[in-house]
Write a protein that holds these residues in place. Structure first.
Motif, PDB file in Angstrom:
ATOM      1  N   MET B   1       0.913  -1.262   0.005  1.00 33.51           N
ATOM      2  CA  MET B   1      -0.100  -0.132  -0.072  1.00 33.51           C
ATOM      3  C   MET B   1       0.956   1.378  -0.065  1.00 33.51           C
ATOM      4  N   ASP B   2       0.310   2.270  -0.575  1.00 33.74           N
ATOM      5  CA  ASP B   2       0.922   3.385  -0.449  1.00 33.74           C
ATOM      6  C   ASP B   2       0.580   4.597   0.690  1.00 33.74           C
ATOM      7  N   VAL B   3       1.543   4.913   1.306  1.00 29.80           N
ATOM      8  CA  VAL B   3       1.156   5.914   2.314  1.00 29.80           C
ATOM      9  C   VAL B   3       1.636   7.341   1.748  1.00 29.80           C
ATOM     10  N   ARG B   4       0.957   8.393   2.187  1.00 35.54           N
ATOM     11  CA  ARG B   4       1.437   9.739   1.914  1.00 35.54           C
ATOM     12  C   ARG B   4       1.904  10.499   3.288  1.00 35.54           C
ATOM     13  N   LEU B   5       3.038  11.270   3.259  1.00 40.04           N
ATOM     14  CA  LEU B   5       3.460  11.713   4.562  1.00 40.04           C
ATOM     15  C   LEU B   5       3.707  13.233   4.381  1.00 40.04           C
ATOM     16  N   TYR B   6       3.569  13.986   5.496  1.00 35.53           N
ATOM     17  CA  TYR B   6       3.584  15.437   5.176  1.00 35.53           C
ATOM     18  C   TYR B   6       4.559  15.949   6.414  1.00 35.53           C
ATOM     19  N   GLY B   7       5.150  17.166   6.359  1.00 32.49           N
ATOM     20  CA  GLY B   7       5.720  17.748   7.533  1.00 32.49           C
ATOM     21  C   GLY B   7       7.095  16.841   7.696  1.00 32.49           C
ATOM     22  N   ARG B   8       7.648  16.726   8.791  1.00 30.26           N
ATOM     23  CA  ARG B   8       8.518  16.092   9.541  1.00 30.26           C
ATOM     24  C   ARG B   8       8.778  14.710   8.986  1.00 30.26           C
ATOM     25  N   LEU B   9       7.586  14.145   8.928  1.00 29.81           N
ATOM     26  CA  LEU B   9       7.476  12.706   8.491  1.00 29.81           C
ATOM     27  C   LEU B   9       8.047  12.410   7.036  1.00 29.81           C
ATOM     28  N   ALA B  10       7.554  13.454   6.281  1.00 28.69           N
ATOM     29  CA  ALA B  10       7.954  13.555   4.891  1.00 28.69           C
ATOM     30  C   ALA B  10       9.485  13.723   4.526  1.00 28.69           C
ATOM     31  N   ASP B  25      -7.131  -5.864   4.895  1.00 23.78           N
ATOM     32  CA  ASP B  25      -7.908  -5.207   6.091  1.00 23.78           C
ATOM     33  C   ASP B  25      -7.146  -4.840   7.337  1.00 23.78           C
ATOM     34  N   CYS B  26      -5.868  -4.460   7.022  1.00 22.69           N
ATOM     35  CA  CYS B  26      -5.183  -4.075   8.361  1.00 22.69           C
ATOM     36  C   CYS B  26      -5.303  -2.883   9.033  1.00 22.69           C
ATOM     37  N   SER B  27      -5.153  -2.874  10.068  1.00 23.69           N
ATOM     38  CA  SER B  27      -5.517  -1.319  10.872  1.00 23.69           C
ATOM     39  C   SER B  27      -4.655  -0.253  10.796  1.00 23.69           C
ATOM     40  N   VAL B  28      -5.106   0.865  10.831  1.00 25.83           N
ATOM     41  CA  VAL B  28      -3.962   2.152  10.990  1.00 25.83           C
ATOM     42  C   VAL B  28      -2.942   1.911  11.700  1.00 25.83           C
ATOM     43  N   ALA B  29      -3.289   1.390  13.328  1.00 25.04           N
ATOM     44  CA  ALA B  29      -2.181   0.940  14.177  1.00 25.04           C
ATOM     45  C   ALA B  29      -1.149   0.120  13.412  1.00 25.04           C
ATOM     46  N   ARG B  52      -1.787  12.441  13.327  1.00 29.97           N
ATOM     47  CA  ARG B  52      -3.296  11.907  12.974  1.00 29.97           C
ATOM     48  C   ARG B  52      -3.143  11.160  11.574  1.00 29.97           C
ATOM     49  N   ALA B  53      -4.191  10.270  11.567  1.00 30.66           N
ATOM     50  CA  ALA B  53      -4.144   9.137  10.273  1.00 30.66           C
ATOM     51  C   ALA B  53      -5.240  10.032   9.243  1.00 30.66           C
ATOM     52  N   CYS B  54      -5.233   9.728   8.233  1.00 29.94           N
ATOM     53  CA  CYS B  54      -6.480  10.547   7.125  1.00 29.94           C
ATOM     54  C   CYS B  54      -6.589   9.329   6.204  1.00 29.94           C
ATOM     55  N   VAL B  55      -7.874   9.224   5.864  1.00 35.08           N
ATOM     56  CA  VAL B  55      -8.328   8.433   4.684  1.00 35.08           C
ATOM     57  C   VAL B  55      -9.300   8.849   4.192  1.00 35.08           C
ATOM     58  N   GLY B  56      -9.269   9.163   2.414  1.00 31.24           N
ATOM     59  CA  GLY B  56     -10.497   9.825   1.905  1.00 31.24           C
ATOM     60  C   GLY B  56     -10.789  11.174   2.576  1.00 31.24           C
ATOM     61  N   ASP B  57      -9.603  11.921   2.874  1.00 27.78           N
ATOM     62  CA  ASP B  57      -9.814  13.344   3.469  1.00 27.78           C
ATOM     63  C   ASP B  57     -10.598  13.313   4.763  1.00 27.78           C
ATOM     64  N   THR B  58     -10.648  12.361   5.365  1.00 23.46           N
ATOM     65  CA  THR B  58     -11.315  12.277   6.411  1.00 23.46           C
ATOM     66  C   THR B  58     -10.216  11.715   7.596  1.00 23.46           C
ATOM     67  N   LEU B  59     -10.217  12.278   8.867  1.00 23.88           N
ATOM     68  CA  LEU B  59      -9.529  11.737   9.770  1.00 23.88           C
ATOM     69  C   LEU B  59      -9.913  10.626  10.511  1.00 23.88           C
ATOM     70  N   VAL B  60      -9.189   9.508  10.755  1.00 26.34           N
ATOM     71  CA  VAL B  60      -9.710   8.099  11.211  1.00 26.34           C
ATOM     72  C   VAL B  60      -8.780   7.722  12.480  1.00 26.34           C
ATOM     73  N   SER B  61      -9.236   6.806  13.418  1.00 28.74           N
ATOM     74  CA  SER B  61      -8.766   6.397  14.412  1.00 28.74           C
ATOM     75  C   SER B  61      -7.871   5.339  14.090  1.00 28.74           C
ATOM     76  N   ASP B  62      -7.087   4.943  15.204  1.00 31.63           N
ATOM     77  CA  ASP B  62      -5.958   3.847  14.870  1.00 31.63           C
ATOM     78  C   ASP B  62      -6.706   2.556  14.673  1.00 31.63           C
ATOM     79  N   THR B  68      -8.427  -2.179   0.512  1.00 29.65           N
ATOM     80  CA  THR B  68      -7.194  -2.190  -0.468  1.00 29.65           C
ATOM     81  C   THR B  68      -7.264  -0.913  -1.374  1.00 29.65           C
ATOM     82  N   SER B  69      -8.356  -0.198  -1.609  1.00 29.61           N
ATOM     83  CA  SER B  69      -8.254   0.791  -2.550  1.00 29.61           C
ATOM     84  C   SER B  69      -8.067   1.988  -1.662  1.00 29.61           C
ATOM     85  N   GLU B  70      -7.907   2.052  -0.410  1.00 32.99           N
ATOM     86  CA  GLU B  70      -7.889   3.263   0.444  1.00 32.99           C
ATOM     87  C   GLU B  70      -6.602   3.656   0.647  1.00 32.99           C
ATOM     88  N   ALA B  71      -6.384   5.101   0.188  1.00 34.81           N
ATOM     89  CA  ALA B  71      -4.975   5.671   0.526  1.00 34.81           C
ATOM     90  C   ALA B  71      -4.969   6.081   1.791  1.00 34.81           C
TER      91      ALA B  71
END
Lengths: 152, 81
Positions: B1-10, B25-29, B52-62, B68-71
């Motif tokens: 899967m692809d993960v997009r990062l910002y700021g210090r993490l990028a 179907d793994c979790s964010v955690a 914070r984690a974000c999927v489809g422009d919405t913040l999600v919990s761990d 599979t289609s979600e970035a």
């Protein structure tokens, strides 16, 4: 009536004020404006050559709109305007502009204050200072969070 | 899967991170832990609750389970103004 805009190029607070004033109705008796500028030194006094604000392709603009819409709902204002830069910002250049117009001064002062407190802590930017001693990511300070909490 | 990062993490890991994750179907955690294992220098940040984690422009919990289609995106603390 409110507007919130992410810009990737330098902008002029003077031009922003002129444009804002032109759209005000005659009910307006007070205008409060704030311009945030990039400093040439950080909190420790070390020189900063460039401020870099990274943004999200969609959520940054939405965060500006959300904050501005909340201010419009919360205060008795006639018009609000927010402009926020992203990208590479030289010392002295404007980072942010917030303007509030209202029939009376108190609402205009409070709306501008509220806008800035929320922009500091919630607008979706990642901020880095680049200097000759290296780069440093900047996060909201305890003071920023405390000032944001005043509005809860 | 692809993960997009910002700021210090990028800065640490690059803007796009490609990961082999355990199951569709793994979790964010679980993704956080995988990144921490593969990139120990990012451990303190990627495991922080302030990131914070974000999927489809919405913040999600761990506990959010990723299709599979979600970035997935990770946001370090934001600061405007």
């Amino acid at each position: 009536m409110w507007t919130a805009r992410l810009v990737l190029e330098p902008f002029s607070p003077e031009d922003a004020y002129a444009a804002f004033q032109q759209r005000l109705s005659h009910e307006v008796g007070a205008v409060v404006t704030f311009a945030g500028l990039a400093r040439g030194a950080n909190r420790q006094g070390a020189p900063v050559d460039m401020l870099v604000l990274e943004h999200h392709p969609r959520l940054t603009q939405l965060s500006l709109e959300d904050i501005t819409a909340s201010a419009a709902e919360r205060f008795e204002v006639s018009a609000l305007d927010v402009i926020h830069r992203a990208g590479h910002i030289s010392p002295g250049d404007a980072i942010v502009w917030a303007a509030a117009a209202a029939p009376h001064r108190r609402a205009a002062f409070e709306a501008a204050d509220y806008l800035m407190d929320r922009l500091k802590t919630e607008a979706m930017f990642w901020k880095r200072e680049d200097g000759r001693d290296g780069s440093r990511w900047i996060e909201p300070t305890d003071t920023d969070h405390h000032e944001r909490a005043r509005w809860e | 899967m692809d993960v997009r990062l910002y700021g210090r993490l990028a800065d640490m890991l690059g803007r796009e991170l490609r990961l082999e994750v355990p199951g569709a179907d793994c979790s964010v955690a679980e993704v956080r832990s995988r990144i921490a294992e593969e990139h120990p220098q990012s451990r303190e940040h990627i495991l922080s609750s302030r990131v914070r984690a974000c999927v489809g422009d919405t913040l999600v919990s761990d506990t959010h389970r990723l299709k599979t289609s979600e970035a997935l995106e990770f946001f370090p603390p934001v600061s405007g103004g």
